[in-house]
Scaffold this motif. Sequence first.
Motif, PDB file in Angstrom:
ATOM      1  N   LYS A 293       0.815  -1.218   0.000  1.00  0.00           N
ATOM      2  CA  LYS A 293       0.000   0.000   0.000  1.00  0.00           C
ATOM      3  C   LYS A 293       0.849   1.269   0.000  1.00  0.00           C
ATOM      4  N   ASP A 294       0.424   2.207  -0.825  1.00  0.00           N
ATOM      5  CA  ASP A 294       0.945   3.579  -0.795  1.00  0.00           C
ATOM      6  C   ASP A 294       2.420   3.724  -1.116  1.00  0.00           C
ATOM      7  N   VAL A 487      -1.911  -4.539  -0.681  1.00  0.00           N
ATOM      8  CA  VAL A 487      -3.139  -4.180  -1.393  1.00  0.00           C
ATOM      9  C   VAL A 487      -4.156  -5.307  -1.343  1.00  0.00           C
TER      10      VAL A 487
END
Length: 563
Positions: A293-294, A487
């Motif tokens: 994520k990110d 994710v």
Amino acid sequence: MSPFLDTPTTNGHITTNPYVVPDTLLGYRRPIKVIVIGFGISGINLSYILGKQKNSNITLQFYEKNPELGGTWFENTYPGCSCDIPAVNYQFTWHPSPNWSSYYAPCHETLAYLKSVVAHHKLDTNVKYNHRLTGAWWDQETARWRVRIQPNDDPAAEFYDYSDILITATGVLNNWKWPAIRGIEKFKNKMHTAAWDHSVDLNNKTVGVIGNGSSSVQLVPAIYDKVKRISTFLRSPTWITAGYAPKYAGEGGSNIKYTDEQKKHFAENPEEYLAYRKAVEREMNSNFGVMIKDTPAQLECFEYAVNEMKRKLSKKPELADKLIPKTFAVGCRRANPGHGYLEAISSEKCDVIFGEIAEITEEGVVAEDGVLHKVDVLACGTGFDVSFKPKFPIVGKDGLSLREAFKDLPDTYLSIMTPGFPNYFMMLGPFAPYGHGSVIPAIEVITRYISMALEKFQTQNIRSLVPKKEAVADFREHRDLYMKKTVWDAPCSSWFKLGPKGETVMMWPGSRLHCFNALWNPRWEDYDWEYLMSNRFSYWGNGFTTTDAEEEGTDKAWYIEGI
């Protein structure tokens, strides 16, 4: 001098008690039998690796339910079926072919490759085709598996076989299912993509396609030119992205054809071909950051995917708002390259119906708004049963059924074994690295791990091995916490996920390289070992080694060169 036993044996199982020093050699591999269920890619690799070992004393027996080898590549033949992994890396490292026709190869070519490998190495001499496993039971008294086999789907012909080791090599996507939609039995001219009927004529027909997973995304552009009209029914959004390792593909990640000159060059220059294959593999491995994520890689991938999907849906921009996911990132569901898919569904020839399906009638599909969409043929790309619960009974120690053990969620040790089931191994079991790159290197690493376990089993007088529950619990705790940063933890519908709300990610907690490294040096301390004799050092035997017993010419001073 040759190894021999002066005590009663049963298939290599020493039954003496009290302890007597056996007259055997250190390093001697006692005879064992291994039954493998399935002869797809995993089975083929097991046959090559375990079968090629010199003096392994392993008797291999494979049972395959299909009339031919290949597993998923034998069963899936729907129009447009292809491998979304670059072909040069969707092959065994020990048998690279320079003859792939394209970067992403069609399914029939993958099957032909597997057949050529098996024929070249004579790997199916111990395979029984059209033989289906219908049950397996662990016998604690003999420490063996009793396996029930049904030839040619004839219950009257069932028989039992027995083995020291049982390996399931049936893969993940092998049990297709119809969608759970009211009235589906009423529509007669229907097919599942995993059981395609090529006798059905699609020319100038209106075809309904349910789903937007990998098979549906490949099917729609493949049948587009021949059909009259397509109605595609989509329950959820999905990412249509560039394929794996697009750097070496065509423009925009599109497929490319290899020329005869390129294939000839690959064949005549194996070192250059190896360098090319490694470059493609490095690109796939370097993209694991997309799954976190990110990260900059994830954000870059997200921006690219959104822009590309909007561009390809420009003829019907309203589709982009419904098809582009808003609640999960790229990679939560398995990436779908979908060459030509977005262009097809955004044409005037295709109707896209979003939402749940209310029912299926004799005439077609009724959407949730009550509108009936009449179709001539219905194609269901609705996936597989990926619960990992076997279709047949596998019963371990103390009568524990694997179906019961996996009823809510599977629990495994490193995807390879599960507590309560001694001497039972799984190829690509729950929590293997499915979602990022070719599974074939993973299959090879898992096979290596099993091979090491079998050598220890044979040479150290092991009766049974099973992972410790504490090790399984630690694997679960680490895995579940790790997944929160990926994710895959987002709210998407995916075969990667199980549980009432899809909250458990069925994935290895790290990159493929991470998995390979973790499996390279087994943690034998994570297993409970039961020995054939009361003394764990019984395998030391009569004080001599297999090297001592070898004929002249064997290097019996190997350590002088350095240890």
